[in-house]
Design a protein around this motif. Structure first.
Motif, mmCIF file in Angstrom:
data_model
loop_
_atom_site.group_PDB
_atom_site.id
_atom_site.type_symbol
_atom_site.label_atom_id
_atom_site.label_comp_id
_atom_site.label_asym_id
_atom_site.label_seq_id
_atom_site.Cartn_x
_atom_site.Cartn_y
_atom_site.Cartn_z
ATOM 1 N N ARG A 39 -1.426 -5.683 -4.845
ATOM 2 C CA ARG A 39 -1.835 -5.044 -3.590
ATOM 3 C C ARG A 39 -1.471 -3.569 -3.571
ATOM 4 O O ARG A 39 -2.088 -2.777 -2.855
ATOM 5 C CB ARG A 39 -1.209 -5.783 -2.404
ATOM 6 C CG ARG A 39 -1.898 -7.137 -2.168
ATOM 7 C CD ARG A 39 -1.306 -7.876 -1.000
ATOM 8 N NE ARG A 39 -1.417 -7.129 0.239
ATOM 9 C CZ ARG A 39 -0.711 -7.412 1.326
ATOM 10 N NH1 ARG A 39 0.158 -8.398 1.306
ATOM 11 N NH2 ARG A 39 -0.860 -6.698 2.415
ATOM 12 N N ALA A 40 -0.456 -3.188 -4.356
ATOM 13 C CA ALA A 40 -0.057 -1.780 -4.379
ATOM 14 C C ALA A 40 -0.989 -0.943 -5.250
ATOM 15 O O ALA A 40 -1.336 0.175 -4.905
ATOM 16 C CB ALA A 40 1.384 -1.664 -4.875
ATOM 17 N N PHE A 41 -1.408 -1.480 -6.410
ATOM 18 C CA PHE A 41 -2.073 -0.612 -7.405
ATOM 19 C C PHE A 41 -3.508 -0.981 -7.743
ATOM 20 O O PHE A 41 -4.244 -0.151 -8.255
ATOM 21 C CB PHE A 41 -1.253 -0.583 -8.698
ATOM 22 C CG PHE A 41 0.097 0.030 -8.519
ATOM 23 C CD1 PHE A 41 0.218 1.375 -8.240
ATOM 24 C CD2 PHE A 41 1.239 -0.746 -8.602
ATOM 25 C CE1 PHE A 41 1.459 1.952 -8.049
ATOM 26 C CE2 PHE A 41 2.484 -0.178 -8.407
ATOM 27 C CZ PHE A 41 2.600 1.170 -8.136
ATOM 28 N N ALA A 79 0.840 -1.201 0.000
ATOM 29 C CA ALA A 79 0.000 0.000 0.000
ATOM 30 C C ALA A 79 0.875 1.251 0.000
ATOM 31 O O ALA A 79 0.607 2.218 -0.725
ATOM 32 C CB ALA A 79 -0.919 -0.007 1.207
ATOM 33 N N CYS A 116 4.154 5.835 -5.230
ATOM 34 C CA CYS A 116 4.200 5.989 -6.694
ATOM 35 C C CYS A 116 3.237 7.079 -7.148
ATOM 36 O O CYS A 116 3.569 7.869 -8.045
ATOM 37 C CB CYS A 116 3.843 4.676 -7.380
ATOM 38 S SG CYS A 116 5.162 3.482 -7.298
ATOM 39 N N VAL A 117 2.040 7.129 -6.537
ATOM 40 C CA VAL A 117 1.064 8.150 -6.920
ATOM 41 C C VAL A 117 1.628 9.539 -6.601
ATOM 42 O O VAL A 117 1.592 10.447 -7.447
ATOM 43 C CB VAL A 117 -0.287 7.913 -6.195
ATOM 44 C CG1 VAL A 117 -1.236 9.076 -6.459
ATOM 45 C CG2 VAL A 117 -0.918 6.615 -6.660
ATOM 46 N N ILE A 137 -6.133 -1.457 -6.085
ATOM 47 C CA ILE A 137 -7.189 -0.718 -5.384
ATOM 48 C C ILE A 137 -7.537 0.584 -6.128
ATOM 49 O O ILE A 137 -8.708 0.979 -6.183
ATOM 50 C CB ILE A 137 -6.774 -0.450 -3.922
ATOM 51 C CG1 ILE A 137 -7.960 0.122 -3.158
ATOM 52 C CG2 ILE A 137 -5.573 0.463 -3.811
ATOM 53 C CD1 ILE A 137 -7.930 -0.164 -1.700
ATOM 54 N N TYR A 138 -6.531 1.205 -6.754
ATOM 55 C CA TYR A 138 -6.805 2.440 -7.493
ATOM 56 C C TYR A 138 -7.680 2.158 -8.710
ATOM 57 O O TYR A 138 -8.616 2.889 -9.010
ATOM 58 C CB TYR A 138 -5.497 3.111 -7.919
ATOM 59 C CG TYR A 138 -4.657 3.544 -6.740
ATOM 60 C CD1 TYR A 138 -5.021 4.647 -5.986
ATOM 61 C CD2 TYR A 138 -3.530 2.828 -6.346
ATOM 62 C CE1 TYR A 138 -4.277 5.042 -4.890
ATOM 63 C CE2 TYR A 138 -2.778 3.211 -5.250
ATOM 64 C CZ TYR A 138 -3.156 4.320 -4.523
ATOM 65 O OH TYR A 138 -2.431 4.699 -3.439
ATOM 66 N N THR A 151 3.947 1.488 -1.130
ATOM 67 C CA THR A 151 4.568 1.616 -2.449
ATOM 68 C C THR A 151 3.608 2.265 -3.432
ATOM 69 O O THR A 151 3.985 3.176 -4.187
ATOM 70 C CB THR A 151 4.974 0.225 -2.991
ATOM 71 O OG1 THR A 151 5.679 -0.465 -1.972
ATOM 72 C CG2 THR A 151 5.832 0.340 -4.231
ATOM 73 N N GLY A 152 2.359 1.792 -3.416
ATOM 74 C CA GLY A 152 1.348 2.339 -4.317
ATOM 75 C C GLY A 152 1.180 3.832 -4.095
ATOM 76 O O GLY A 152 1.220 4.626 -5.045
ATOM 77 N N LEU A 153 1.033 4.204 -2.819
ATOM 78 C CA LEU A 153 0.821 5.610 -2.483
ATOM 79 C C LEU A 153 2.030 6.450 -2.888
ATOM 80 O O LEU A 153 1.899 7.537 -3.466
ATOM 81 C CB LEU A 153 0.552 5.733 -0.975
ATOM 82 C CG LEU A 153 -0.044 7.044 -0.522
ATOM 83 C CD1 LEU A 153 -1.427 7.233 -1.123
ATOM 84 C CD2 LEU A 153 -0.134 7.085 1.008
ATOM 85 N N PHE A 155 2.438 -8.506 -5.099
ATOM 86 C CA PHE A 155 2.858 -7.244 -4.492
ATOM 87 C C PHE A 155 2.288 -6.055 -5.281
ATOM 88 O O PHE A 155 1.669 -5.153 -4.708
ATOM 89 C CB PHE A 155 4.389 -7.184 -4.467
ATOM 90 C CG PHE A 155 4.921 -5.946 -3.799
ATOM 91 C CD1 PHE A 155 5.064 -5.897 -2.415
ATOM 92 C CD2 PHE A 155 5.268 -4.824 -4.547
ATOM 93 C CE1 PHE A 155 5.529 -4.753 -1.792
ATOM 94 C CE2 PHE A 155 5.743 -3.675 -3.926
ATOM 95 C CZ PHE A 155 5.874 -3.647 -2.555
#
Lengths: 261, 262
Positions: free
Chosen positions: B104-106, A19, A25-26, B108-109, A21-23, B101
């Motif tokens: 789970r990171a992306f 999560a 990246c955004v 959701i967007y 990492t995703g944030l 991985f």
């Protein structure tokens, strides 16, 4: 114990790492955009820098009656929601009760679900005029099929054992329906209503934008026509935020309604 | 569906099934009410045009060469939108489906951005790609990217582990795994994703055409509306709905989707 603590910490880290990492990246994406726009590589007359969009968010909220618009759009959605629930569930129940009707029109309802109803918005404008009813009726027609189909699915999927329990208590037809079938079908019916409400919101905001009338959709059209780019982007972000929150709320309600099996 | 088909075939004494009779009855009833309304004069003239007027407009539409030019423009835009948006969707779906991985990171967007109204991005697309076909294609591509990506990612995760182990035990390399295991096993999710994407790309492209354009089916519809030529507008909408529902059914049939229920 001492060996377990770092392991637990590592597990917790592994849990939030994706999560984060995703944030990250955004955030990085927007930072890069900001830099590219400021350096002039991307024209700020085409894409406003994210910082300006954030600034504009406050202005749009304060100056563009966003609260009134929000309640207008949500009001249209909820009116549509009530209508699809009443007519969709009634239609589904009727089709479940009269098998002949179900066999005759269920495929038509499924075809309507696949039909691009919103494209008929000029037709709705001719019939209802350029007002909130046009918007609500498009939402209604677009959102009705999933409720009907899911109601039929829920009622037909009632577990045999529950129906037998009703029979063994000698329930009358209406008791069997209201005490056994409907409660058992409720979670599936709500899935239909949730899908319907999502379609309704998409169509309602879309039509507001297209016919330049009403709440949040109109705001985007208005700001775009004024060539207020940061404002347009801010309004788009606001609409996305509203639909995501709307979507999450519906999911929460659905999870709450689903029996813990 | 199987039960419906079975019962539909049970004929009444006259040889026509009750379901067919009911269907014909409903259609005839609806048409009769329509014609009644058209002739009653209760509504503004032409809001509900007579069936004859609509039929004439339909014939005029289908026999005019101009219509096929606009149809060609729209079909071309939708095809390019589907190729770009759907292609990106398949690639992103395969990556997210294959890597826990990244999913789970992306994911959701994508999941939460998927059901937002895409037409509101149209002013942005006009700024980026101009007022011509580019902005319509971009909106169609943006619309269909999300359902395709989510459907493919979910399909990738649902592949039977046994199949993957079979591939590995045969020492299949990456390309063989993709060509012989992953893609055949994912035929349904990919076709289903493309079907969803096609419907949504069609809506995105046509809505954009109704908002701002000078060619395409969306333009014809809004043009008929603004000149208040209701029979022509109805004719356009009827042909469009037949094409849209037909294309949807065709992709489903082509991918063998009729074997699984939605």
């Amino acid at each position: 114990m001492s060996a377990a603590a770092p392991a637990r910490r590592a597990a917790a880290l592994a849990d939030i790492a994706p999560a984060a990492t995703g944030l990250a990246c955004v955030v990085a994406f927007f930072a890069v955009m900001e830099a590219l726009i400021r350096s002039g590589l991307i024209s700020e007359y085409i894409v406003p820098p994210p910082s300006q969009v954030i600034d504009a968010l406050g202005r749009v909220v304060m100056e563009e009656h966003i609260v009134r618009r929000f309640f207008l759009t949500i009001g249209e959605c909820l009116t549509t929601g009530v209508m699809i629930t009443v007519f969709g569930v009634a239609g589904g129940v009727a089709m479940h009760r009269y098998k002949l009707l179900q066999q005759a029109v269920e495929t038509w309802v499924a075809a309507l679900a696949a039909a691009p109803v919103v494209l008929a918005y000029p037709l709705f404008m001719v019939i209802f005029g350029r007002n909130a009813w046009t918007i609500i009726m498009i939402g209604f027609v677009a959102a009705l099929p999933p409720v009907i189909l899911k109601t039929i699915e829920g009622l037909s999927g009632t577990r045999k054992v529950l129906i037998n329990v009703g029979r063994s208590f000698n329930l009358s037809g209406s008791q069997q329906f209201f005490k056994i079938m409907l409660p058992a079908a409720l979670p599936t019916i709500f899935t239909g209503i949730r899908l319907g409400l999502i379609f309704a919101l998409i169509n309602i905001v879309g039509v507001e934008f297209l016919i330049n009338y009403g709440g949040l959709g109109q705001l985007i059209n208005d700001l775009a026509e004024r060539y207020d780019l940061p404002g347009t982007y801010a309004a788009i972000c606001f609409v996305i935020l509203v639909s995501v929150v709307f979507f999450m709320t519906l999911e929460k309600i659905e999870r709450w309604l689903r029996p813990a099996t | 569906m199987a039960a419906t088909g079975h019962l539909t075939k049970a004929p009444t004494r006259s040889g026509v099934s009750a379901v067919t009779l009911l269907r014909v009855g409903l259609v005839v009833g609806a048409l009769a009410i329509w014609e009644g309304l058209a002739r009653s004069g209760w509504l503004y003239r032409d809001v509900v045009p007579s069936l004859l007027a609509i039929a004439k407009a339909l014939v005029a539409l289908l026999t005019s060469g101009e219509y096929y030019f606009h149809l060609g423009v729209t079909v071309g835009e939708i095809a390019v939108a589907l190729a770009i948006g759907g292609g990106c969707g398949v690639v992103v779906g395969l990556i997210l489906g294959g890597n826990r991985f990244l999913a789970r990171a992306f994911e959701i967007y994508l999941y939460y951005l998927g059901p937002t109204p895409k037409i509101i991005f149209f002013p942005v697309m006009i700024m980026w790609f101009g007022v011509g076909s580019g902005s319509k294609i971009a909106l169609g591509a943006l619309s269909c990217f999300f359902p395709v990506a989510l459907s493919v990612a979910a399909g990738m995760r649902e592949i039977d582990r046994v199949l993957i182990r079979v591939g590995r035990s045969f020492r299949a390399d990456t390309w063989q795994m993709i060509a012989k295991i992953y893609l055949p096993a994912m035929r349904h999710p990919i076709i289903n994703g493309v079907r969803l994407g096609l419907g949504i790309a069609l809506i995105g492209t046509l809505l954009a055409e109704t908002k701002l354009s000078n060619k395409g089916i969306g333009f014809l519809i809004i043009n008929a509306y603004s000149t208040f030529d209701m029979p022509r507008m109805y004719a356009n909408l009827i042909v469009l709905f037949v094409i849209a529902i037909g294309a949807n059914a065709l992709v489903g049939r082509f991918g063998g989707l009729d074997t699984i229920r939605r």
